[in-house]
Write a protein that holds these residues in place. Structure first.
Motif, PDB file in Angstrom:
ATOM      1  N   ARG A  41       0.984  -0.863  -0.109  1.00  0.00           N
ATOM      2  CA  ARG A  41      -0.081   0.125   0.115  1.00  0.00           C
ATOM      3  C   ARG A  41       1.018   0.821   0.348  1.00  0.00           C
ATOM      4  N   LEU A  63      -3.735  -0.182  -2.481  1.00  0.00           N
ATOM      5  CA  LEU A  63      -3.158  -1.373  -2.599  1.00  0.00           C
ATOM      6  C   LEU A  63      -2.821  -1.331  -4.755  1.00  0.00           C
ATOM      7  N   GLU A 110      -7.687  -2.822  -6.288  1.00  0.00           N
ATOM      8  CA  GLU A 110      -8.372  -1.910  -5.663  1.00  0.00           C
ATOM      9  C   GLU A 110      -9.356  -1.379  -6.340  1.00  0.00           C
TER      10      GLU A 110
END
Length: 158
Positions: free
Chosen positions: A10, A70, A104
């Motif tokens: 991340r 992410l 994502e």
């Protein structure tokens, strides 16, 4: 010789986009990558890795990624050094990413099918944002429409 790095993590901050004197885009950000083990207190530690992207990939990362996003990426390890203002030599280690995959949606409340192609790699058709899905939302073949799936046991691979 081989110099390849594959990471999933991340972003710890929004990408910082700049342009060289010749107009080439470069974006930098830091990726937090969890370690596979826990420390003595049972907490999972992370490594914070500096990432550099160039050209269209840099602009796409700056436009679509933010702190907490992410991503999975592939690139090469690059080391360097410079002298700081105090005259000391500072050594650097960066991953120069040539492929970044958005893992994502931009807004976590959206479904992944609402987000446009998240792959903006270097040497493929995805980098320019054209030719792949042409900006249209993708249909999710695994979306739950509330209906039971009718499949026979003979069709299952196990």
């Amino acid at each position: 010789m081989l110099n390849r790095v594959v990471l999933i993590g991340r972003l710890t901050r929004d990408p910082e986009l700049r342009y060289t004197a010749s107009g080439v885009a470069v974006a930098q950000f830091t990726l937090a990558v969890n370690r596979r083990f826990t420390n003595q207190q049972g907490e999972r530690e992370a490594d914070f890795i500096n990432i550099v992207t160039w050209r269209n990939l840099a602009e796409n990362c700056a436009n679509y990624l933010k702190k907490g996003s992410l991503v999975g990426l592939e690139g090469r390890l690059q080391t360097g050094k410079y002298e700081n203002q105090e005259g000391r030599t500072v050594y650097t280690t960066d991953v120069v990413a040539d492929d970044v995959r958005f893992l994502e949606s931009r807004n976590r409340s959206e479904s992944p099918s609402d987000f446009r192609s998240g792959s903006f790699g270097g040497g493929n058709n995805y980098g320019s944002g054209t030719g792949y899905n042409q900006g249209k939302p993708m249909d999710d073949p695994f979306a739950d429409d509330g209906k039971p799936i009718d499949i026979s046991d003979d069709d299952l691979p196990f």
